[in-house]
Structures are given as structure tokens and as C-alpha cells.
Enzyme design. Structure first.
Site, PDB file in Angstrom:
ATOM      1  CD  GLN A   1     -27.138  -8.719 -15.770  1.00  0.00           C
ATOM      2  OE1 GLN A   1     -26.658  -9.842 -15.873  1.00  0.00           O
ATOM      3  NE2 GLN A   1     -28.533  -8.846 -15.200  1.00  0.00           N
TER       4      GLN A   1
ATOM      5  CB  CYS B   1     -18.399  -9.931 -18.381  1.00  0.00           C
ATOM      6  SG  CYS B   1     -16.900 -11.112 -18.626  1.00  0.00           S
ATOM      7  CD  GLU B   2     -15.778  -3.903 -15.160  1.00  0.00           C
ATOM      8  OE1 GLU B   2     -16.056  -2.881 -15.847  1.00  0.00           O
ATOM      9  OE2 GLU B   2     -15.531  -3.935 -14.106  1.00  0.00           O
ATOM     10  CG  HIS B   3     -14.733  -9.349 -14.124  1.00  0.00           C
ATOM     11  ND1 HIS B   3     -16.382  -9.258 -13.872  1.00  0.00           N
ATOM     12  CD2 HIS B   3     -14.473  -8.309 -13.302  1.00  0.00           C
ATOM     13  CE1 HIS B   3     -16.446  -8.290 -12.927  1.00  0.00           C
ATOM     14  NE2 HIS B   3     -15.333  -7.805 -12.659  1.00  0.00           N
ATOM     15  CG  HIS B   4     -13.906 -13.684 -17.849  1.00  0.00           C
ATOM     16  ND1 HIS B   4     -15.096 -13.612 -16.626  1.00  0.00           N
ATOM     17  CD2 HIS B   4     -12.848 -14.438 -17.122  1.00  0.00           C
ATOM     18  CE1 HIS B   4     -14.398 -13.958 -15.528  1.00  0.00           C
ATOM     19  NE2 HIS B   4     -13.190 -14.536 -15.652  1.00  0.00           N
TER      20      HIS B   4
ATOM     21  CB  CYS C   1     -17.330 -15.101 -18.129  1.00  0.00           C
ATOM     22  SG  CYS C   1     -18.240 -14.406 -17.052  1.00  0.00           S
TER      23      CYS C   1
ATOM     24  CG  HIS D   1     -23.065 -13.062 -17.252  1.00  0.00           C
ATOM     25  ND1 HIS D   1     -22.266 -11.993 -16.793  1.00  0.00           N
ATOM     26  CD2 HIS D   1     -24.192 -12.667 -16.672  1.00  0.00           C
ATOM     27  CE1 HIS D   1     -23.019 -10.934 -16.779  1.00  0.00           C
ATOM     28  NE2 HIS D   1     -24.213 -11.535 -16.173  1.00  0.00           N
TER      29      HIS D   1
HETATM   30  N1  LIG Z   1     -21.212  -8.906 -10.230  1.00  0.00           N
HETATM   31  C1  LIG Z   1     -20.876  -9.351 -11.642  1.00  0.00           C
HETATM   32  N2  LIG Z   1     -19.923 -10.090 -11.608  1.00  0.00           N
HETATM   33  C2  LIG Z   1     -19.477 -10.476 -12.995  1.00  0.00           C
HETATM   34  C3  LIG Z   1     -20.158  -9.932 -14.277  1.00  0.00           C
HETATM   35  N3  LIG Z   1     -19.756 -10.660 -15.283  1.00  0.00           N
HETATM   36  C4  LIG Z   1     -18.730 -11.507 -14.851  1.00  0.00           C
HETATM   37  N4  LIG Z   1     -18.644 -11.491 -13.384  1.00  0.00           N
HETATM   38  C5  LIG Z   1     -17.792 -12.133 -12.407  1.00  0.00           C
HETATM   39  O1  LIG Z   1     -16.674 -11.709 -12.441  1.00  0.00           O
HETATM   40  C6  LIG Z   1     -15.765 -12.456 -11.303  1.00  0.00           C
HETATM   41  C7  LIG Z   1     -14.501 -12.408 -11.566  1.00  0.00           C
HETATM   42  O2  LIG Z   1     -13.946 -13.139 -10.418  1.00  0.00           O
HETATM   43  P1  LIG Z   1     -12.119 -13.625 -10.520  1.00  0.00           P
HETATM   44  O3  LIG Z   1     -12.204 -14.484  -9.347  1.00  0.00           O
HETATM   45  O4  LIG Z   1     -11.506 -12.566 -10.576  1.00  0.00           O
HETATM   46  O5  LIG Z   1     -12.125 -14.342 -11.892  1.00  0.00           O
HETATM   47  P2  LIG Z   1     -12.130 -15.859 -12.263  1.00  0.00           P
HETATM   48  O6  LIG Z   1     -11.026 -16.412 -11.588  1.00  0.00           O
HETATM   49  O7  LIG Z   1     -12.064 -15.855 -13.727  1.00  0.00           O
HETATM   50  O8  LIG Z   1     -13.460 -16.314 -11.787  1.00  0.00           O
HETATM   51  P3  LIG Z   1     -14.195 -17.567 -12.362  1.00  0.00           P
HETATM   52  O9  LIG Z   1     -15.454 -16.995 -13.343  1.00  0.00           O
HETATM   53  O10 LIG Z   1     -15.303 -17.867 -11.055  1.00  0.00           O
HETATM   54  O11 LIG Z   1     -13.498 -18.673 -12.706  1.00  0.00           O
HETATM   55  C8  LIG Z   1     -16.318 -13.655 -11.566  1.00  0.00           C
HETATM   56  O12 LIG Z   1     -17.086 -14.226 -10.397  1.00  0.00           O
HETATM   57  C9  LIG Z   1     -17.464 -13.625 -12.777  1.00  0.00           C
HETATM   58  O13 LIG Z   1     -18.712 -14.305 -12.530  1.00  0.00           O
HETATM   59  C10 LIG Z   1     -21.090  -9.001 -13.884  1.00  0.00           C
HETATM   60  O14 LIG Z   1     -21.687  -8.456 -14.872  1.00  0.00           O
HETATM   61  N5  LIG Z   1     -21.301  -8.541 -12.546  1.00  0.00           N
HETATM   62 ZN   LIG Z   2     -16.679 -12.712 -17.112  1.00  0.00          ZN
END
Ligand SMILES: Nc1nc2c(ncn2[C@@H]2O[C@H](COP(=O)(O)OP(=O)(O)OP(=O)(O)O)[C@@H](O)[C@H]2O)c(=O)[nH]1
Ligand SMILES: [Zn+2]
Length: 199
Positions: A129, A88-91, A159, A157
């Protein structure tokens, strides 16, 4: 030239850079980088990360074009349960699951192995995704120019499991449909076939 290079062929010049950054991360979390078990870890982690993101170096269009064969078959072709591992690109934590893909040929069929290869090219990048689903869908649609194409991905996921909301059993489903799969009847046939245990 092969549409996908072996990992070793493109990795050499960039490993050093990534390796150095992993050393910084290991020190950053409070570890001793000279400890025996960690000495080679930046090197290993860099190789692993570059492996998991090798899709940036690969050309999915060439992969498909290399194995398209003229054929009159114009019924549905389904490849289901294609396992996938992405980040996942966020984490930068893994998400993993299965892709189910169908297409209806339009004068050409494609070598069956090429469809999972295309899944891997897009999965081995930093992804969400939804985009992964559409990347695969659009690539198949634009390259094969079939009468229809369908992609369903079901994934968990890390994360959302190891950290954050900590839900162990949630599964995310994404889907995309083009051409004849936009018709309810064709789409339903596909969804019925991928949910059956007959394979
Ligand atoms: N739509 C979508 N969201 C994703 C995917 N992979 C991870 N995420 C979400 O990306 C979001 C990033 O949100 P942020 O609030 O910036 O990050 P965060 O504080 O680490 O959020 P939490 O995971 O809720 O603790 C999270 O809600 C993740 O669940 C994906 O493939 N698609
Ligand atoms: Zn993630």
C-alpha cells in the site's frame, strides 16, 4: 496508439504459460484437474490474474498527457472515494479500499477520469500500500507538474483477514503530500474536505 490496451490485445501470448502454472497449483492442493468443474479453471484463473495485473502493460504518463488542458484554475481539485482493488505482493491476496486524491493545477488541468485510471494502472500490479500511494503521487507530480498533489489511501488487506492475524476490521491509511500540500493549512483543508459527506 492508446495508452491502455484492451485486455484481449496483449493477453493472448502469455495466457498459456500462466494457465499451465495454475494447473500445477490446483493439482498441488490435492484436487483432480480433470473434474468437470475444474477443467476450465486454469484458463479462467489465468485470465483473472492477468486482468488484475494488467497495470504492467499500461503507461500512466501517456494516460495523463493525453488529456491535459490549459486552464488558469489554480484552486484545489479533489477526487475522493476512488475505489481500488490491488494484490499484496507478499501473499498475492487482494487489498481493497478507497483513494482520495487532490492536486492544485499549475497552468494545466487534467481530464477527471484520468486520475482514477492512473490509480488502476498502479493498483493492478503486485503492490504494497505504501508503494502504491507513492507511485500515484510521484506520477501525478512529475507529469502534471502541479503546485501541489496529495494522495490518501484507506484499505483492508485480505491477507490480514482470511489468514494470518485474522483481523476483520482493521483499516490501513497511507498518505503522501507534495508541493503546497506540505503546508499544514493546505493539507488540513484537503483532509477536512475528504472527511466531509458533502460531495
Ligand atoms: N507494509 C505493508 N505490509 C504488508 C502489506 N500487505 C501485506 N503486508 C504484510 O507483509 C508482511 C509479510 O510478513 P511475513 O512475516 O514475511 O509473512 P507471513 O508469515 O505470512 O506474516 P503474517 O501475515 O503475519 O502471517 C505481513 O506482516 C503482512 O501483513 C502492505 O501493503 N504494506
Ligand atoms: Zn499480504
Amino acid at each position: 496508439m492508446a495508452p491502455y490496451k484492451k485486455f484481449e490485445e496483449y493477453n493472448i501470448e502469455i495466457t498459456d504459460d500462466v494457465r499451465q502454472n495454475y494447473s500445477t497449483i490446483i493439482e498441488g492442493v490435492g484436487e483432480d484437474i480433470t473434474r468437470e468443474g475444474l477443467v476450465k479453471t486454469p484458463e479462467r484463473a489465468a485470465k483473472a490474474m492477468l486482468y488484475l495485473t494488467q497495470g504492467y502493460q499500461q503507461d500512466p504518463v501517456k494516460i495523463l498527457q493525453g488529456a491535459m488542458f490549459k486552464e488558469d484554475y489554480d484552486d484545489m481539485v479533489i477526487i475522493k472515494d476512488i475505489e481500488l482493488y490491488s494484490l499484496c505482493e507478499h501473499h498475492m491476496l487482494p487489498f481493497f479500499g478507497k483513494a482520495h486524491i487532490a492536486y492544485i493545477p499549475n497552468g494545466h488541468i487534467v481530464g477527471l477520469s484520468k486520475i482514477p485510471r492512473v490509480v488502476d494502472v498502479f493498483a493492478r500490479r503486485l503492490q504494497v500500500q505504501e508503494r502504491l500511494t507513492h507511485d500515484i503521487l510521484e506520477c501525478l507530480n512529475n507529469t502534471l507538474k502541479p503546485k501541489g498533489v496529495a494522495v490518501v489511501i484507506e484499505a483492508s488487506h485480505m491477507c490480514m483477514m482470511m489468514r494470518g492475524v485474522q483481523k476483520q476490521n482493521s483499516v490501513t491509511t497511507t498518505s503522501g503530500f507534495r508541493g503546497q500540500f506540505e503546508k499544514q493549512e493546505t493539507r488540513n483543508e484537503f483532509l477536512k474536505l475528504i472527511s466531509s459527506n458533502l460531495s
